[in-house]
Design an enzyme around this catalytic site. Structure first.
Site, PDB file in Angstrom:
ATOM      1  N   GLY A 226       3.619 -51.022   3.700  1.00 38.67           N
ATOM      2  CA  GLY A 226       4.434 -49.728   3.611  1.00 38.67           C
ATOM      3  C   GLY A 226       5.566 -49.207   3.837  1.00 38.67           C
ATOM      4  O   GLY A 226       6.680 -48.194   3.863  1.00 38.67           O
ATOM      5  N   GLU A 261       0.226 -55.204   6.685  1.00 41.09           N
ATOM      6  CA  GLU A 261      -0.115 -56.123   4.459  1.00 41.09           C
ATOM      7  C   GLU A 261       1.239 -55.979   4.527  1.00 41.09           C
ATOM      8  O   GLU A 261       1.354 -54.245   3.448  1.00 41.09           O
ATOM      9  CB  GLU A 261      -1.407 -55.828   4.221  1.00 41.09           C
ATOM     10  N   PRO A 262       2.741 -55.763   5.118  1.00 43.72           N
ATOM     11  CA  PRO A 262       3.601 -55.570   4.157  1.00 43.72           C
ATOM     12  C   PRO A 262       4.042 -56.605   2.806  1.00 43.72           C
ATOM     13  O   PRO A 262       3.645 -57.588   2.609  1.00 43.72           O
ATOM     14  CB  PRO A 262       4.444 -55.725   5.206  1.00 43.72           C
ATOM     15  N   GLY A 263       4.568 -55.776   2.321  1.00 47.62           N
ATOM     16  CA  GLY A 263       5.217 -56.533   0.921  1.00 47.62           C
ATOM     17  C   GLY A 263       6.220 -56.345   0.959  1.00 47.62           C
ATOM     18  O   GLY A 263       7.383 -56.758   1.242  1.00 47.62           O
ATOM     19  N   ARG A 300      11.032 -50.872 -12.431  1.00 46.60           N
ATOM     20  CA  ARG A 300      11.383 -49.140 -11.564  1.00 46.60           C
ATOM     21  C   ARG A 300      12.050 -47.941 -11.224  1.00 46.60           C
ATOM     22  O   ARG A 300      11.928 -47.337 -11.314  1.00 46.60           O
ATOM     23  CB  ARG A 300      11.224 -50.271  -9.862  1.00 46.60           C
ATOM     24  N   TYR A 304       9.496 -45.223 -11.101  1.00 48.53           N
ATOM     25  CA  TYR A 304       9.851 -44.828 -10.412  1.00 48.53           C
ATOM     26  C   TYR A 304      11.441 -43.367  -9.667  1.00 48.53           C
ATOM     27  O   TYR A 304      11.963 -42.276  -8.936  1.00 48.53           O
ATOM     28  CB  TYR A 304       9.745 -45.095  -9.319  1.00 48.53           C
ATOM     29  N   CYS A 330      14.586 -51.003 -26.494  1.00 45.89           N
ATOM     30  CA  CYS A 330      14.486 -49.789 -27.303  1.00 45.89           C
ATOM     31  C   CYS A 330      12.884 -48.275 -26.376  1.00 45.89           C
ATOM     32  O   CYS A 330      12.355 -48.225 -26.909  1.00 45.89           O
ATOM     33  CB  CYS A 330      13.505 -50.012 -28.735  1.00 45.89           C
ATOM     34  N   GLU A 331      14.266 -48.065 -25.490  1.00 42.68           N
ATOM     35  CA  GLU A 331      13.589 -46.802 -24.513  1.00 42.68           C
ATOM     36  C   GLU A 331      14.703 -45.900 -24.045  1.00 42.68           C
ATOM     37  O   GLU A 331      15.608 -46.545 -23.243  1.00 42.68           O
ATOM     38  CB  GLU A 331      12.344 -47.503 -24.601  1.00 42.68           C
ATOM     39  N   TYR A 358       8.132 -56.404  -6.726  1.00 43.35           N
ATOM     40  CA  TYR A 358       7.644 -55.158  -7.209  1.00 43.35           C
ATOM     41  C   TYR A 358       8.268 -55.244  -8.658  1.00 43.35           C
ATOM     42  O   TYR A 358       9.042 -53.897  -9.663  1.00 43.35           O
ATOM     43  CB  TYR A 358       7.411 -53.837  -6.535  1.00 43.35           C
TER      44      TYR A 358
HETATM   45  N1  LLP Z   1      -1.935 -52.403   1.559  1.00 39.28           N
HETATM   46  C1  LLP Z   1      -1.927 -51.558   0.452  1.00 39.28           C
HETATM   47  C2  LLP Z   1      -3.421 -51.593   1.000  1.00 39.28           C
HETATM   48  C3  LLP Z   1      -1.625 -51.114  -0.636  1.00 39.28           C
HETATM   49  O1  LLP Z   1      -1.562 -50.579  -1.282  1.00 39.28           O
HETATM   50  C4  LLP Z   1       0.562 -51.910  -0.791  1.00 39.28           C
HETATM   51  C5  LLP Z   1       0.792 -51.082  -1.659  1.00 39.28           C
HETATM   52  C6  LLP Z   1       1.469 -52.608   0.509  1.00 39.28           C
HETATM   53  C7  LLP Z   1      -0.341 -53.497   0.969  1.00 39.28           C
HETATM   54  C8  LLP Z   1       1.910 -53.420   0.591  1.00 39.28           C
HETATM   55  O2  LLP Z   1       3.192 -52.002   0.575  1.00 39.28           O
HETATM   56  P1  LLP Z   1       4.673 -52.328   0.763  1.00 39.28           P
HETATM   57  O3  LLP Z   1       5.018 -52.801   2.086  1.00 39.28           O
HETATM   58  O4  LLP Z   1       5.022 -53.269  -0.440  1.00 39.28           O
HETATM   59  O5  LLP Z   1       5.139 -50.913   0.203  1.00 39.28           O
HETATM   60  N2  LLP Z   1       4.960 -51.140  -7.810  1.00 39.28           N
HETATM   61  C9  LLP Z   1       5.500 -49.899  -6.704  1.00 39.28           C
HETATM   62  C10 LLP Z   1       5.223 -50.684  -5.366  1.00 39.28           C
HETATM   63  C11 LLP Z   1       2.966 -50.203  -5.313  1.00 39.28           C
HETATM   64  C12 LLP Z   1       2.847 -49.852  -3.609  1.00 39.28           C
HETATM   65  C13 LLP Z   1       0.975 -49.948  -4.060  1.00 39.28           C
HETATM   66  N3  LLP Z   1       0.802 -50.480  -3.427  1.00 39.28           N
HETATM   67  C14 LLP Z   1       7.443 -49.869  -6.871  1.00 39.28           C
HETATM   68  O6  LLP Z   1       7.518 -50.165  -6.921  1.00 39.28           O
HETATM   69  O7  LLP Z   1       7.186 -49.503  -5.561  1.00 39.28           O
END
Ligand code: LLP
Length: 399
Positions: A226, A261-263, A300, A304, A330-331, A358
């Site tokens: 997050g 668990e960062p993404g 995105r 959002y 086309c949107e 993402y």
């Molecule tokens: N752990 C869990 C359980 C999650 O659901 C998520 C993201 C993460 C970790 C990783 O979160 P991060 O560190 O990346 O914020 N498509 C959206 C983001 C959806 C995130 C879903 N869950 C966007 O483009 O912003």
């Protein structure tokens, strides 16, 4: 990277994704350093980017993988993650999905409902292999982000409530194969303030104390991801200090292993979309530039109303104007937004920023568009995925 990209621009296809390896390495190393005092292990949220080349960089730096589907288990194993370094979360899974992962040696699973906890025990028993399980709690916290990304809020579908967990203790205590070892929480994504994380820790601690009293040996806390990144030049970096302190206190007090668990934080700013202006017109007195990338490559803004910074690859001197930049689909929602840019002409190259997270994972073939090629810059530009072919658009169809 941009300097070398200017030299190579003619040989790079548009639209395309370009990743800068050094930024991925910097971002992950930064988190590893920051959270080292918390006894933390990092599992990259693979949903942010599933490119094998990107995953390999992350794996080489010692991180694990957080996955949410059978497909992501498959991809992570292909990228070389050891199964015991894969954390399989999801709100709900089917038996075949759980069996697939357990058979391949995946060790960590979460559950977010009582029926899913029972499913984990049943599957593990079937294969007679012990797995380690986390319960994901809905902490009832508003993390101050887009409602779609606010997974810890009371109305969100995610997690089990503390009350529901309390009422089902007797079921979970009977498990022999799916041993409850940890608590999982993930309050949301793209959070730029430390306060919600700190608040989350207090709630997790309540659950921890309760489960210990109930006799569970809780050795792990998965505090989710997050961590937000500044998409807009006016946004500030997240202040990690209060978060690190809060996580460190939990570790010191209870001697637990912390999982994160960062993404987005690891890959967002390392990815760019290279795109080209393909049409120019005026709309309500301001220039409207149509580029060859759109919501198929980065959905995105459409989903959002997200802002993605744009700059010209070959900078131009002179006045900047208020302009609109949109994709060719086309949107109406296929629009990046309003920017201040110099006057552009057809053929000008633009770089769209923060496209490492993402984007390719949410890309689509809408309007019959082919998924674009991808490049990795590690001192040189290497193609890491070819552009899709038209045949891919009808693959698996019977006709
Ligand atoms: N752990 C869990 C359980 C999650 O659901 C998520 C993201 C993460 C970790 C990783 O979160 P991060 O560190 O990346 O914020 N498509 C959206 C983001 C959806 C995130 C879903 N869950 C966007 O483009 O912003």
């Amino acid at each position: 990277m941009q300097r070398l990209l200017r030299k190579k621009a003619n040989s790079i296809f548009t639209p395309s994704y370009i990743y800068d390896k050094s930024l991925i390495v910097n971002n992950l190393s930064f988190l590893q350093r920051k959270f080292a005092p918390c006894n933390a292990d990092i599992f990259f949220a693979v949903k942010a980017n599933t490119s094998l080349s990107v995953l390999k960089i992350i794996k080489e730096l010692g991180a694990g993988a957080e996955v949410v589907s059978q497909g992501e288990v498959f991809i992570s194993l292909k990228a070389g993650f050891k199964p015991e370094k894969i954390l399989y979360n999801n709100i709900a899974r089917k038996e075949e999905e759980v069996l697939y992962a357990i058979k391949r040696g995946v060790l960590y699973f979460n559950f977010e409902s009582v029926d899913q906890a029972i499913l984990l025990e049943r599957c593990a028993k079937k294969i007679r292999r012990k797995i380690k399980v986390f319960v994901r709690i809905n902490l009832g916290i508003f993390p101050d982000t887009h409602p779609h990304l606010s997974t810890g809020s009371p109305r969100s579908k995610f997690g089990i409530t503390f009350d529901e967990l309390k009422n089902n203790m007797s079921i979970i205590k009977k498990f022999k194969f799916a041993k409850l070892i940890g608590i999982h929480s993930h309050i949301g994504s793209q959070i730029l303030k430390p306060a919600p994380f700190v608040k989350g820790v207090k709630k997790v601690e309540e659950v921890l104390v309760f489960l210990k009293r109930e006799g569970f040996d809780i050795t792990h806390l998965n505090l989710g991801g997050g961590f937000g990144v500044p998409y807009h030049p006016d946004e500030k970096q997240l202040d990690f200090k209060p978060i690190v302190n809060a996580y460190k206190n939990l570790y010191k007090k209870y001697g637990v292993k912390i999982f994160l668990e960062p993404g987005r934080f690891i890959v967002a700013n390392a990815g760019f979309i290279l795109t080209r202006v393909i049409s120019v017109k005026q709309r309500n007195g301001i220039p409207l530039y149509i580029v060859d990338a759109g919501m198929t490559e980065n959905p995105r803004p459409a989903l959002y109303e997200a802002y993605h910074h744009i700059n010209l690859l070959f900078g131009k001197k002179g006045r900047k104007f208020k302009v609109r930049v949109a994709g060719p689909l086309c949107e109406n929602s296929d629009e990046f937004g309003v920017y201040h840019l110099p006057e552009l002409k057809i053929g000008d190259l633009l770089l769209i920023h923060n496209c490492g997270a993402y984007t390719r994972t949410m890309a689509s073939n809408y309007n019959g568009r082919l998924l674009p090629p991808e490049y990795l810059f590690d001192g040189k530009f290497r193609i890491i995925r070819e552009k899709q072919r038209f045949e891919n658009l009808i693959e698996n169809e019977k006709y």
